[in-house]
Design an enzyme around this catalytic site. Structure first.
Site, PDB file in Angstrom:
ATOM      1  N   GLY A 189       0.865  -1.188   0.000  1.00 31.62           N
ATOM      2  CA  GLY A 189       0.000   0.000   0.000  1.00 31.62           C
ATOM      3  C   GLY A 189       0.899   1.234   0.000  1.00 31.62           C
ATOM      4  O   GLY A 189       2.094   1.150  -0.328  1.00 31.62           O
ATOM      5  N   ARG A 190       0.322   2.360   0.385  1.00 33.58           N
ATOM      6  CA  ARG A 190       1.094   3.615   0.358  1.00 33.58           C
ATOM      7  C   ARG A 190       2.398   3.489   1.148  1.00 33.58           C
ATOM      8  O   ARG A 190       3.466   3.871   0.686  1.00 33.58           O
ATOM      9  CB  ARG A 190       0.286   4.739   1.004  1.00 33.58           C
ATOM     10  CG  ARG A 190      -0.826   5.306   0.169  1.00 33.58           C
ATOM     11  CD  ARG A 190      -1.384   6.501   0.954  1.00 33.58           C
ATOM     12  NE  ARG A 190      -2.404   7.208   0.227  1.00 33.58           N
ATOM     13  CZ  ARG A 190      -3.685   6.826   0.190  1.00 33.58           C
ATOM     14  NH1 ARG A 190      -4.074   5.734   0.819  1.00 33.58           N
ATOM     15  NH2 ARG A 190      -4.568   7.535  -0.484  1.00 33.58           N
ATOM     16  N   ILE A 191       2.292   2.953   2.388  1.00 34.04           N
ATOM     17  CA  ILE A 191       3.481   2.928   3.256  1.00 34.04           C
ATOM     18  C   ILE A 191       4.500   1.920   2.731  1.00 34.04           C
ATOM     19  O   ILE A 191       5.705   2.215   2.654  1.00 34.04           O
ATOM     20  CB  ILE A 191       3.074   2.632   4.719  1.00 34.04           C
ATOM     21  CG1 ILE A 191       2.206   3.785   5.254  1.00 34.04           C
ATOM     22  CG2 ILE A 191       4.306   2.438   5.612  1.00 34.04           C
ATOM     23  CD1 ILE A 191       1.558   3.533   6.605  1.00 34.04           C
ATOM     24  N   SER A 240       2.121  -8.683  -2.356  1.00 28.67           N
ATOM     25  CA  SER A 240       0.877  -7.923  -2.254  1.00 28.67           C
ATOM     26  C   SER A 240      -0.221  -8.770  -2.865  1.00 28.67           C
ATOM     27  O   SER A 240       0.044  -9.605  -3.727  1.00 28.67           O
ATOM     28  CB  SER A 240       1.068  -6.620  -3.035  1.00 28.67           C
ATOM     29  OG  SER A 240      -0.154  -6.051  -3.374  1.00 28.67           O
ATOM     30  N   ILE A 286       6.115  -2.594  11.202  1.00 31.14           N
ATOM     31  CA  ILE A 286       5.522  -1.263  11.443  1.00 31.14           C
ATOM     32  C   ILE A 286       4.026  -1.323  11.150  1.00 31.14           C
ATOM     33  O   ILE A 286       3.377  -0.296  10.991  1.00 31.14           O
ATOM     34  CB  ILE A 286       6.181  -0.173  10.567  1.00 31.14           C
ATOM     35  CG1 ILE A 286       6.142  -0.569   9.074  1.00 31.14           C
ATOM     36  CG2 ILE A 286       7.589   0.114  11.024  1.00 31.14           C
ATOM     37  CD1 ILE A 286       6.308   0.590   8.132  1.00 31.14           C
ATOM     38  N   ARG A 323       0.861  -3.964  12.329  1.00 34.44           N
ATOM     39  CA  ARG A 323       0.107  -4.158  13.566  1.00 34.44           C
ATOM     40  C   ARG A 323       0.698  -5.374  14.256  1.00 34.44           C
ATOM     41  O   ARG A 323       1.099  -6.347  13.590  1.00 34.44           O
ATOM     42  CB  ARG A 323      -1.379  -4.434  13.270  1.00 34.44           C
ATOM     43  CG  ARG A 323      -2.196  -3.201  12.942  1.00 34.44           C
ATOM     44  CD  ARG A 323      -2.391  -2.310  14.184  1.00 34.44           C
ATOM     45  NE  ARG A 323      -3.236  -1.167  13.937  1.00 34.44           N
ATOM     46  CZ  ARG A 323      -2.794   0.059  13.625  1.00 34.44           C
ATOM     47  NH1 ARG A 323      -1.497   0.296  13.513  1.00 34.44           N
ATOM     48  NH2 ARG A 323      -3.647   1.052  13.447  1.00 34.44           N
ATOM     49  N   GLU A 358      -0.705  -4.346  22.941  1.00 36.67           N
ATOM     50  CA  GLU A 358      -0.145  -3.067  23.403  1.00 36.67           C
ATOM     51  C   GLU A 358      -0.902  -2.533  24.614  1.00 36.67           C
ATOM     52  O   GLU A 358      -2.125  -2.662  24.652  1.00 36.67           O
ATOM     53  CB  GLU A 358      -0.221  -2.042  22.253  1.00 36.67           C
ATOM     54  CG  GLU A 358       0.678  -2.446  21.117  1.00 36.67           C
ATOM     55  CD  GLU A 358       0.632  -1.488  19.938  1.00 36.67           C
ATOM     56  OE1 GLU A 358       0.084  -0.372  20.079  1.00 36.67           O
ATOM     57  OE2 GLU A 358       1.137  -1.864  18.878  1.00 36.67           O
ATOM     58  N   HIS A 384       5.128   2.144  19.401  1.00 37.86           N
ATOM     59  CA  HIS A 384       4.099   2.541  18.415  1.00 37.86           C
ATOM     60  C   HIS A 384       4.207   4.034  18.080  1.00 37.86           C
ATOM     61  O   HIS A 384       3.310   4.826  18.386  1.00 37.86           O
ATOM     62  CB  HIS A 384       2.695   2.178  18.927  1.00 37.86           C
ATOM     63  CG  HIS A 384       1.694   2.060  17.805  1.00 37.86           C
ATOM     64  ND1 HIS A 384       0.665   1.163  17.805  1.00 37.86           N
ATOM     65  CD2 HIS A 384       1.576   2.743  16.632  1.00 37.86           C
ATOM     66  CE1 HIS A 384      -0.053   1.287  16.693  1.00 37.86           C
ATOM     67  NE2 HIS A 384       0.502   2.247  15.957  1.00 37.86           N
TER      68      HIS A 384
HETATM   69  C1  DGY Z   1      -2.100   4.161  12.159  1.00 43.88           C
HETATM   70  O1  DGY Z   1      -2.188   5.186  11.476  1.00 43.88           O
HETATM   71  O2  DGY Z   1      -2.631   3.095  11.819  1.00 43.88           O
HETATM   72  C2  DGY Z   1      -1.321   4.262  13.426  1.00 43.88           C
HETATM   73  O3  DGY Z   1      -0.754   3.027  13.761  1.00 43.88           O
HETATM   74  C3  DGY Z   1      -2.175   4.778  14.575  1.00 43.88           C
HETATM   75  O4  DGY Z   1      -3.293   3.955  14.722  1.00 43.88           O
END
Ligand code: DGY
Length: 324
Positions: free
Chosen positions: A154-156, A175, A234, A236, A265, A283
Site C-alpha cells: 500500500g502507500r506505506i 501484495s 511497522i 500491527r 499493546e 508505536h
Molecule cells: C495508524 O495510522 O494506523 C497508526 O498506527 C495509529 O493507529
C-alpha cells in the site's frame, strides 16, 4: 449544535475547527477512556473522532442514536467495525496519506538500528561496559547489495520500497494485487510470500491487520528466513506471532528484529525483552510534530463533513445512504 466526541486530545487547531461547528467533548490526555466512560461520552454524539485504538463496535454505535460519523485519527482501522458502521449508515474515515513518509522513515530507522546494533550499543555505552575500539568489536551488517522484502504494498509499503535504492538495495514485494506503479518506480518485483521470506535480507511488514493477516508471520514463516536476516514490523502487532519471533531471535534463527507494534499493546512479550537483537519502540510510526498536526486536521475535516451529511474526503465505507 451537533456534538462531537474526540477520544483523546489532538492538535488545538483541529479542536478549534471542530468547535466552530460543534459542541466538542475531549477524552483524557494521559490514558484511554474506560469502556464505560467511552459509552457515556459517545451516547449524545453526532460525530466521533477516534484517537488510539479503543474498540468501536456495534454495541457502542447503538448507544449513540444520532451518530453519523466515525473519523479515525490514523490509517489502520482494525479497532473499528466498519461493516457494523455501514449497516447503521455511519461513515468511517481514516487519515490515509498524512503519515506515509513518516511511517516509512520509521521502518528505515528500525532497519538501520537493527543492522547496526544502535540500541544495543547505546545500552553498552551507558552501562560503562565499553572498553574501546576493536576491529572485530560490535560488527553489524551492511545494506548495499542486500534484498529488501516488503510485505504489503500500500502507500506505506511503497514508500519503504522507494527508499531501498538510496541504500544500494534491491526490493521485492508481496501484495494481494500487482503494483505496476511500484515496479516502474523502484524496480521492485513481486514474489510469493514464502519466496520473499527466503530471499530477503530485511523483511518489512506493512500490511493491514485483517483475519487473513493475523499471525501472517509465525514459526513456519520465520523458519524460511535466513539466519542473517532481520524482521521489521511497522504494521500491527498481531500480524506477527510474538512468542514465535522471540524464540527465533533467542535461538539465533534470524539475526534481529525492529518492532513498533505489539500483539497486546502496551504489553510486550517478556521473551522479546530478553532479546538483545530486538529494537523495540512504542508505536511511534506516525509520531512527528508535523504528521500529528496533519492527522489532527484531516480527521477533524472528515468528521465535520460527516456530521454535515457530506461524504467525507477519506471515507472507507463507500457510498452509504445518508442517515435520517
Ligand atoms: C495508524 O495510522 O494506523 C497508526 O498506527 C495509529 O493507529
Amino acid at each position: 449544535m451537533p456534538r462531537v466526541h474526540v477520544t483523546r486530545p489532538i492538535a488545538e487547531e483541529a479542536l478549534s475547527l471542530l468547535r466552530s461547528e460543534a459542541d466538542v467533548t475531549v477524552g483524557p490526555g494521559d490514558r484511554e477512556s474506560s469502556r464505560q466512560e467511552l459509552l457515556d461520552l459517545v451516547r449524545p454524539a453526532d460525530g466521533l473522532l477516534v484517537v488510539g485504538h479503543p474498540k468501536i463496535d456495534g454495541e457502542l454505535m447503538d448507544t449513540a442514536a444520532s451518530l453519523k460519523m466515525i473519523a479515525n485519527f490514523g490509517v489502520g482501522v482494525d479497532h473499528i467495525d466498519v461493516a457494523a458502521a455501514t449497516a447503521r449508515k455511519i461513515w468511517v474515515s481514516n487519515t490515509a496519506g498524512s503519515l506515509t513518509e513518516t511511517t516509512a522513515e520509521l521502518a528505515w530507522a528500525l532497519i538501520l538500528a537493527t543492522t547496526r546494533r544502535i540500541a544495543e550499543g547505546d545500552r553498552l555505552v551507558r552501562a560503562g561496559e565499553w572498553k574501546g575500539f576493536g576491529p572485530f568489536f560490535f560488527l553489524g551488517t551492511e545494506l548495499p547489495g542486500k534484498v529488501l522484502g516488503v510485505v504489503g504494498a500500500g502507500r506505506i509499503g511503497q514508500a519503504v520500497a522507494r527508499k531501498a535504492r538510496t541504500f544500494g538495495m534491491s526490493a521485492v514485494y508481496w501484495s494481494r494485487t500487482p503494483k505496476p506503479e511500484l515496479e516502474d518506480a523502484t524496480g521492485a518485483s513481486p514474489r510469493e510470500l514464502e519466496v520473499l521470506l527466503r530471499e530477503s535480507d530485511i523483511v518489512v511488514l506493512t500490511v493491514s491487520l485483517t483475519k487473513d493477516t493475523q499471525h501472517l508471520i509465525g514459526a513456519p514463516q520465520l523458519a524460511l528466513m535466513k539466519p542473517t536476516s532481520y524482521l521489521v514490523n511497522i504494521a500491527r502487532g498481531p500480524v506477527v506471532d510474538e512468542a514465535a519471533l522471540a524464540a527465533a531471535l533467542l535461538e539465533k534463527r534470524i539475526a534481529g528484529a525492529g518492532l513498533d507494534v505489539y500483539e497486546k499493546e502496551p504489553e510486550v512479550h517478556p521473551d522479546l525483552l530478553r532479546c538483545p537483537g530486538a529494537v523495540l519502540v512504542p508505536h511511534i510510526g506516525s509520531a512527528t510534530i508535523e504528521t500529528r498536526r496533519r492527522m489532527s486536521l484531516l480527521a477533524a475535516q472528515n468528521c465535520l463533513s460527516g456530521i454535515r451529511g457530506q461524504v467525507p474526503l477519506l471515507a472507507l465505507n463507500g457510498h452509504i445512504p445518508r442517515r435520517a
